[in-house]
Design a protein around this motif. Sequence first.
Motif, short mmCIF file in Angstrom:
data_model
loop_
_atom_site.label_atom_id
_atom_site.label_comp_id
_atom_site.label_asym_id
_atom_site.label_seq_id
_atom_site.Cartn_x
_atom_site.Cartn_y
_atom_site.Cartn_z
N PRO A 137 -3.12 -24.31 48.64
CA PRO A 137 -3.01 -23.02 47.93
C PRO A 137 -3.72 -21.89 48.67
O PRO A 137 -3.24 -20.77 48.67
N ASN A 138 -4.90 -22.17 49.28
CA ASN A 138 -5.48 -21.11 50.11
C ASN A 138 -5.41 -21.49 51.58
O ASN A 138 -6.33 -21.28 52.35
N GLY A 139 -4.28 -22.06 51.94
CA GLY A 139 -4.07 -22.49 53.32
C GLY A 139 -3.42 -21.42 54.17
O GLY A 139 -3.26 -20.27 53.75
N TYR A 140 -3.03 -21.83 55.38
CA TYR A 140 -2.56 -20.87 56.37
C TYR A 140 -1.23 -20.23 55.99
O TYR A 140 -1.01 -19.05 56.23
N TYR B 189 -20.78 -26.26 34.97
CA TYR B 189 -20.54 -24.82 34.88
C TYR B 189 -21.54 -24.05 35.71
O TYR B 189 -22.60 -24.58 36.07
N SER B 190 -21.19 -22.82 35.97
CA SER B 190 -22.07 -21.92 36.72
C SER B 190 -22.75 -20.99 35.71
O SER B 190 -22.09 -20.27 34.98
N GLN B 191 -24.10 -21.04 35.70
CA GLN B 191 -24.84 -20.22 34.74
C GLN B 191 -24.57 -18.73 34.98
O GLN B 191 -24.39 -17.97 34.03
N LYS B 192 -24.50 -18.34 36.24
CA LYS B 192 -24.25 -16.92 36.54
C LYS B 192 -22.93 -16.46 35.95
O LYS B 192 -22.81 -15.37 35.39
N LEU B 216 -10.51 -16.11 31.03
CA LEU B 216 -9.15 -15.69 31.39
C LEU B 216 -8.99 -14.18 31.19
O LEU B 216 -8.40 -13.49 32.02
N ALA B 217 -9.56 -13.67 30.07
CA ALA B 217 -9.44 -12.25 29.76
C ALA B 217 -10.11 -11.40 30.85
O ALA B 217 -9.67 -10.28 31.13
N LYS B 218 -11.18 -11.92 31.44
CA LYS B 218 -11.88 -11.15 32.48
C LYS B 218 -11.30 -11.40 33.87
O LYS B 218 -11.90 -11.00 34.88
N GLY B 219 -10.19 -12.10 33.94
CA GLY B 219 -9.57 -12.32 35.24
C GLY B 219 -10.20 -13.46 36.04
O GLY B 219 -9.94 -13.61 37.22
N GLU B 220 -11.05 -14.25 35.38
CA GLU B 220 -11.64 -15.43 36.05
C GLU B 220 -10.73 -16.63 35.82
O GLU B 220 -10.04 -16.71 34.80
N GLN B 221 -10.76 -17.58 36.75
CA GLN B 221 -10.04 -18.83 36.52
C GLN B 221 -10.91 -19.69 35.60
O GLN B 221 -12.04 -20.03 35.97
N PRO B 222 -10.46 -20.03 34.39
CA PRO B 222 -11.34 -20.72 33.44
C PRO B 222 -11.86 -22.06 33.95
O PRO B 222 -13.03 -22.36 33.83
N MET B 223 -10.94 -22.91 34.50
CA MET B 223 -11.37 -24.24 34.94
C MET B 223 -10.85 -24.51 36.34
O MET B 223 -9.86 -23.94 36.77
N PHE B 299 -15.21 -24.35 43.87
CA PHE B 299 -16.06 -24.05 42.71
C PHE B 299 -17.47 -23.65 43.17
O PHE B 299 -18.04 -22.68 42.66
N THR B 300 -17.99 -24.35 44.18
CA THR B 300 -19.34 -24.00 44.65
C THR B 300 -19.34 -22.62 45.30
O THR B 300 -20.38 -21.98 45.40
N LYS B 301 -18.16 -22.17 45.74
CA LYS B 301 -18.09 -20.86 46.39
C LYS B 301 -17.71 -19.76 45.42
O LYS B 301 -17.42 -18.63 45.83
N GLY B 302 -17.62 -20.10 44.12
CA GLY B 302 -17.40 -19.03 43.15
C GLY B 302 -16.05 -19.00 42.48
O GLY B 302 -15.76 -18.08 41.72
N THR B 303 -15.18 -19.97 42.76
CA THR B 303 -13.90 -20.02 42.05
C THR B 303 -14.11 -20.73 40.71
O THR B 303 -14.63 -21.84 40.68
N GLY B 304 -13.68 -20.08 39.61
CA GLY B 304 -13.70 -20.74 38.31
C GLY B 304 -15.05 -20.73 37.64
O GLY B 304 -16.09 -20.50 38.26
N VAL B 305 -15.01 -20.96 36.32
CA VAL B 305 -16.22 -20.92 35.50
C VAL B 305 -16.68 -22.34 35.17
O VAL B 305 -17.86 -22.66 35.24
#
Lengths: 298, 458
Positions: A137-140, B189-192, B216-223, B299-305
């Motif tokens: 999905p976030n590939g090349y 989950y991410s506390q931030k 979802l309402a805030k444009g975040e990927q929920p899971m 997820f560790t890089k900030g995708t999803g809640v």
Amino acid sequence: MARKRREAPSAVVRGRLTPYLYLLPAFLVYAGFLLYPLLRAAQFSLYDWPGFGPSTFVGLGNYVDLLSDRRFLAAVTHALTLIIFYSILPLVVGLVLAAILRRGKVKGLGVFRVLIFMPQVIALVVVAVAWYQIYAPNGYLNALLSAVGLEGLTRGWLGDPTFALPAVGMVGFWLQTGLVMLLLLAGMGRIPNDQYEAARLDGAGPIREFFAITLPAVKAEITTALVLTIIAALKTFDLVYVTTGGGPGTATTVPSYEVYNRAFNLKEVGSASAVAVVLTILVFLINVVVSRIGEEKR
Amino acid sequence: MSFRPFTRRSFVLGAAGVAGAGVLSACAPGENAPTQTQKPGGTSPSAAASKDPSQLGDITLVVWDQEVRGSQNDALVALNKAFQEKYPNIKIDRKSQSFDDLKAQASLALSGNDVPDVMQVNNARADMGQFVKAGQLTDLSPFAATYGWEDRFPTSVLSKVRYSADAKTFGEGNLYGLPQTGEIVGIFYSQKKLDALGVKAPTTWDEYFAALDAALAKGEQPMVLGNVDKWPALHVFGPLQAKYVAPDEIVKLGMGNAGASWTDEPNKAAMKQFADWGSKKYFGGSPNGTDYDAAWNDFTKGTGVFLPGGSWLGTDMEAVMGEDLHFIAPPPAVDGKLATTGGTGIPFAIPAKAKQVEAAAAYIDFITTSDAMKLIAENGGFPVLDTASLAPEKGVQKEIFEAFDKVSQEGTLLPYLDYATPSFSDTAGQGLQEVLGAQRTPDEVLADFEADYKEFTG
């Protein structure tokens, strides 16, 4: 110096059985490692057997079950679809590429040949892993689409039921085109140049030349290419195993993958053997047909 | 002398005849098995189980395990060393390989004559269940009595390694293995992220759903879910199922025991909720096209809640996210008690044909004592026993240990759904992908589940 008189061959050498005796060692190896497993697989396909412990003889039961098996039928359909990507498309593109390379005085022809043939040399698992990254999905591929303003087309290619099989097929296309082109180039190399000169004198353009001289001359190579690539298409396993595992759902499962899945995951060795036998017969039949057609036209 | 003329045709016919006769005379596959004298369910060693291992003479104990990951490997190396120090007469010959490799070899290894003395065997129907049915594993019940394993382990943990002797029932009956480590599926989950959304960590399913909607309402990927390998979705659907279906029903379904149904209303509601999550993009655009490891890395890089997933992800994710990462057990089930997918690491079993059964049992006892659990925890592993007291002082590991302890003591550790039948991992993995991608409806997929379950339970 007097030449030593050649002795008459002994009775053993003259014997009609002798050639077969020479073949025997090779035949034994072949029989032990190929024929015997093949026959055993055919035998296993008649049993309900998890791969260990007792087995139950079910006759053709496994084969009858396959007729109404959604997964198996899907797998066969997918394998046939893959023939388009593995054989038909590479043939068309390979013909065009070979004709161009043959006709034009391309500098560094060897380099192009190597580059286009390269996919054939790489282990399939490596190829699969590389394409797995490309299709992510976030590939090349998605990065490329976004870069040229086509965000709307981006998707998880291997997770999309509509695009997963074509995505796997495109890898096959990429793999096989080089092989097909190389075969055709070799065939075209044998065509005497004066045929082309004669055609040109008669006023034939490049397209006329291609259909009147080049194409008929490489029929044998086309048949060979088709046989090789169709076998590759029907035998596809590594690509599917590494990239999709037959998913999403059953969207990309193929018979070889089914054999593996049934034997090792589901422990249905009987059913797996039945699929293997059907696949073998299918490969044989399709290739007999292709070869026959190829020979007729020659 | 001369040979009789030999035509090509007769040669071919002859070869075919020989081959054909070979097929006819070849024995049926696996025919040897029934001639064994063992009864199904494996051998039951006699009361000699109490023999002191140091009196067994100089022996070599062959151990096959799949503890190749860092913390687990360190723990087992230390335990093996301690065992050999305690019993200098016993030498451990350890062969370690990946889970997939060991699993692939297990059926061949167990049906041969040269078997290891101790072997890790996956406790699913497809593995341990089949081996029990074929009489290839030793019933450890006598050893359990000798060593007091039933007092050491909670019932819900031991139930994951119990089968009836004919392997028809899973969860009760003889004991065929003993686990060393625990596993629990919960919600990371991410506390931030929660702070940014202005929500608290959910304690009920309603709060969880509200948090997902807020994301979802805030444009975040929920899971976050990476399901290209099919099985990861089981770890999302399993806990969700408990919101709708009574835990004891899920246990029946998950262990492939008769008496439940996949097509009742609660299961339909659960599957429909899961399908909705898929179609409304709660897992982003393409969970079925995303790799499992790529997903938690994202997820560790900030995708999803939220990331519904297994305890085994904790260490690696904590290394990146630090104190931002948290773990909760899923909210209480439909009956108000905690219930989530989880259980034990791969149990250690003794093959029926093992040569050193006494020493093998002593070894399994040794690597599951309280001291062993301490050693596993010290090495960064997740012991199946004493989790609360061995929990680290802080961080996500503490939360994981406590969640496991709470669920295993007060609630229900639900079986992994692929335990159910020899083919259920295939059926469930495929079906959940199809529901998620809207290829098939929840009802169609549940019908497939039901067919698989009913065919097995009869």
